[in-house]
Scaffold this motif. Structure first.
Motif, mmCIF file in Angstrom:
data_model
loop_
_atom_site.group_PDB
_atom_site.id
_atom_site.type_symbol
_atom_site.label_atom_id
_atom_site.label_comp_id
_atom_site.label_asym_id
_atom_site.label_seq_id
_atom_site.Cartn_x
_atom_site.Cartn_y
_atom_site.Cartn_z
ATOM 1 N N LEU A 76 0.811 -1.210 0.000
ATOM 2 C CA LEU A 76 0.000 0.000 0.000
ATOM 3 C C LEU A 76 0.848 1.265 0.000
ATOM 4 O O LEU A 76 0.370 2.332 -0.383
ATOM 5 C CB LEU A 76 -0.930 0.014 1.221
ATOM 6 C CG LEU A 76 -2.020 -1.056 1.268
ATOM 7 C CD1 LEU A 76 -2.805 -0.957 2.563
ATOM 8 C CD2 LEU A 76 -2.954 -0.955 0.064
ATOM 9 N N THR A 77 2.112 1.150 0.429
ATOM 10 C CA THR A 77 2.929 2.363 0.606
ATOM 11 C C THR A 77 4.172 2.413 -0.260
ATOM 12 O O THR A 77 4.656 3.496 -0.580
ATOM 13 C CB THR A 77 3.369 2.492 2.079
ATOM 14 O OG1 THR A 77 4.186 1.360 2.434
ATOM 15 C CG2 THR A 77 2.166 2.554 3.006
ATOM 16 N N GLU A 78 4.704 1.263 -0.666
ATOM 17 C CA GLU A 78 5.967 1.258 -1.406
ATOM 18 C C GLU A 78 5.738 1.573 -2.885
ATOM 19 O O GLU A 78 4.698 1.227 -3.443
ATOM 20 C CB GLU A 78 6.647 -0.108 -1.275
ATOM 21 C CG GLU A 78 7.033 -0.463 0.155
ATOM 22 C CD GLU A 78 7.540 -1.890 0.274
ATOM 23 O OE1 GLU A 78 7.719 -2.544 -0.776
ATOM 24 O OE2 GLU A 78 7.759 -2.342 1.411
ATOM 25 N N PRO A 79 6.702 2.239 -3.533
ATOM 26 C CA PRO A 79 6.567 2.509 -4.975
ATOM 27 C C PRO A 79 6.536 1.196 -5.759
ATOM 28 O O PRO A 79 7.337 0.299 -5.518
ATOM 29 C CB PRO A 79 7.833 3.316 -5.299
ATOM 30 C CG PRO A 79 8.324 3.828 -3.991
ATOM 31 C CD PRO A 79 7.939 2.809 -2.963
ATOM 32 N N GLU A 80 5.610 1.096 -6.697
ATOM 33 C CA GLU A 80 5.484 -0.095 -7.535
ATOM 34 C C GLU A 80 5.076 0.341 -8.941
ATOM 35 O O GLU A 80 4.231 1.236 -9.096
ATOM 36 C CB GLU A 80 4.442 -1.066 -6.959
ATOM 37 C CG GLU A 80 4.847 -1.659 -5.613
ATOM 38 C CD GLU A 80 3.748 -2.482 -4.970
ATOM 39 O OE1 GLU A 80 4.059 -3.328 -4.122
ATOM 40 O OE2 GLU A 80 2.565 -2.266 -5.320
ATOM 41 N N PRO A 81 5.640 -0.280 -9.957
ATOM 42 C CA PRO A 81 5.426 0.204 -11.326
ATOM 43 C C PRO A 81 3.995 0.089 -11.818
ATOM 44 O O PRO A 81 3.578 0.851 -12.697
ATOM 45 C CB PRO A 81 6.370 -0.660 -12.168
ATOM 46 C CG PRO A 81 6.629 -1.879 -11.345
ATOM 47 C CD PRO A 81 6.600 -1.406 -9.919
ATOM 48 N N HIS A 82 3.211 -0.878 -11.288
ATOM 49 C CA HIS A 82 1.858 -1.100 -11.804
ATOM 50 C C HIS A 82 0.784 -0.454 -10.938
ATOM 51 O O HIS A 82 -0.407 -0.581 -11.233
ATOM 52 C CB HIS A 82 1.570 -2.597 -11.922
ATOM 53 C CG HIS A 82 2.553 -3.322 -12.793
ATOM 54 N ND1 HIS A 82 2.772 -2.970 -14.103
ATOM 55 C CD2 HIS A 82 3.366 -4.369 -12.536
ATOM 56 C CE1 HIS A 82 3.688 -3.777 -14.633
ATOM 57 N NE2 HIS A 82 4.069 -4.631 -13.697
ATOM 58 N N LYS A 83 1.175 0.212 -9.882
ATOM 59 C CA LYS A 83 0.204 0.781 -8.946
ATOM 60 C C LYS A 83 -0.431 2.042 -9.543
ATOM 61 O O LYS A 83 0.258 2.912 -10.064
ATOM 62 C CB LYS A 83 0.901 1.115 -7.629
ATOM 63 C CG LYS A 83 -0.033 1.580 -6.535
ATOM 64 C CD LYS A 83 0.752 2.049 -5.315
ATOM 65 C CE LYS A 83 1.514 0.923 -4.668
ATOM 66 N NZ LYS A 83 2.166 1.364 -3.412
ATOM 67 N N ARG A 84 -1.764 2.124 -9.461
ATOM 68 C CA ARG A 84 -2.490 3.274 -9.978
ATOM 69 C C ARG A 84 -3.576 3.674 -8.971
ATOM 70 O O ARG A 84 -4.304 2.827 -8.467
ATOM 71 C CB ARG A 84 -3.169 2.945 -11.311
ATOM 72 C CG ARG A 84 -2.236 2.433 -12.400
ATOM 73 C CD ARG A 84 -1.400 3.548 -13.004
ATOM 74 N NE ARG A 84 -0.650 3.084 -14.159
ATOM 75 C CZ ARG A 84 0.569 2.549 -14.106
ATOM 76 N NH1 ARG A 84 1.168 2.399 -12.929
ATOM 77 N NH2 ARG A 84 1.187 2.157 -15.214
ATOM 78 N N LEU A 85 -3.694 4.987 -8.712
ATOM 79 C CA LEU A 85 -4.742 5.504 -7.831
ATOM 80 C C LEU A 85 -5.760 6.251 -8.684
ATOM 81 O O LEU A 85 -5.402 7.147 -9.450
ATOM 82 C CB LEU A 85 -4.145 6.438 -6.776
ATOM 83 C CG LEU A 85 -5.134 6.986 -5.736
ATOM 84 C CD1 LEU A 85 -5.681 5.846 -4.867
ATOM 85 C CD2 LEU A 85 -4.460 8.036 -4.854
ATOM 86 N N TYR A 86 -7.028 5.876 -8.552
ATOM 87 C CA TYR A 86 -8.099 6.452 -9.370
ATOM 88 C C TYR A 86 -9.133 7.129 -8.487
ATOM 89 O O TYR A 86 -9.469 6.641 -7.404
ATOM 90 C CB TYR A 86 -8.813 5.354 -10.176
ATOM 91 C CG TYR A 86 -7.929 4.654 -11.171
ATOM 92 C CD1 TYR A 86 -7.872 5.075 -12.494
ATOM 93 C CD2 TYR A 86 -7.156 3.566 -10.789
ATOM 94 C CE1 TYR A 86 -7.058 4.428 -13.420
ATOM 95 C CE2 TYR A 86 -6.343 2.917 -11.710
ATOM 96 C CZ TYR A 86 -6.294 3.362 -13.021
ATOM 97 O OH TYR A 86 -5.492 2.720 -13.915
#
Length: 254
Positions: A76-86
């Motif tokens: 939930l907190t670490e940078p990840e290439p596929h993470k997207r917030l909508y």
């Protein structure tokens, strides 16, 4: 004249999962985190492009605010290439849902346009849901995943957790918690019974298909005599299709 009981004393316990282990990263790109002000509130899952399914009771203490939906996350907190917030364009609880019981406990969220949901190798980000109204065979091992509480002390994980559990037959439901046959199912494991907060709205996945949505667990974490309750999706397929059909294709607004 006796004072009324506090409202929460009358309500059934809400969706929780206890135990399990960390999931393998990014093998469940359908998993969604419903968030308010950057805090994880409930789970959910992507059932179509721009559409997430969750539990209606997740909106009970939001003061009318719309969720944001985090997709593609393992942490939930670490940078990840596929993470997207909508952002959420529309938030539609089932009209039969209410704060007094677990009936019709489904919530549809339409996410706004933004960064693409793909690529999410090696899996599709959309999880198919069950449309055929049939019971899952008793003893079938299904899985639940989420970022909800993992200990009795209330510790929440940063990374996605998963747990497997067998489905109960209807004859095994405890009489005091026997759910309405049309819409609910139950599952438990003596070693890993249902419990902690934050997993409501996540999918119960059996053989690669979302059969139900996490609705409620035992008020006492880890009580295997009181199985978790799930809202079956198939009886609501027509409502889901109707809502998505009515709102899909409308222009997004800033």
């Amino acid at each position: 004249r006796q004072p009324l009981l506090p409202l929460n004393a009358l309500l059934p316990p809400r969706g929780r999962i206890l135990g399990g282990r960390e999931a393998r990263p990014h093998l469940r790109p359908h998993m969604a985190s419903l968030q308010l002000d950057g805090e994880h509130i409930c789970g959910g899952f992507l059932i179509a492009e721009q559409w997430v399914l969750s539990a209606a009771h997740c909106t009970e203490e939001t003061d009318g605010k719309l969720f944001q939906v985090l997709l593609g996350a393992h942490s939930l907190t670490e940078p990840e290439p596929h993470k997207r917030l909508y952002r959420v364009r529309a938030q539609i609880p089932h009209p039969g849902s209410n704060v007094y019981n677990n009936e019709d406990d489904l919530l549809l969220l339409q996410v706004g346009t933004g960064p693409p949901l793909s690529p999410f190798p090696p899996c599709s980000p959309v999880l198919p849901f069950q449309r055929e109204q049939r019971d899952v065979a008793a003893g079938t091992v299904c899985e639940v995943a989420g970022w909800g509480t993992v200990t009795h002390s209330g510790r929440r994980p940063d990374r996605l957790q998963q747990v497997e559990r067998p489905v109960l037959s209807r004859d095994e439901y405890p009489p005091a918690r026997s759910p309405r046959p049309r819409a609910h199912g139950a599952a438990r494991s003596p070693q890993q019974p249902l419990a902690p907060q934050g997993d409501s709205g996540g999918p119960l996945v059996c053989n690669g298909v979302a059969e139900a949505v996490v609705t409620a667990g035992s008020r006492v974490c880890g009580n295997y005599k009181k199985p978790g309750i799930y809202t079956r999706i198939a009886p609501y397929a027509a409502w889901i299709d109707r809502v998505m059909g009515a709102l899909s294709g409308q222009e997004d607004t800033p």
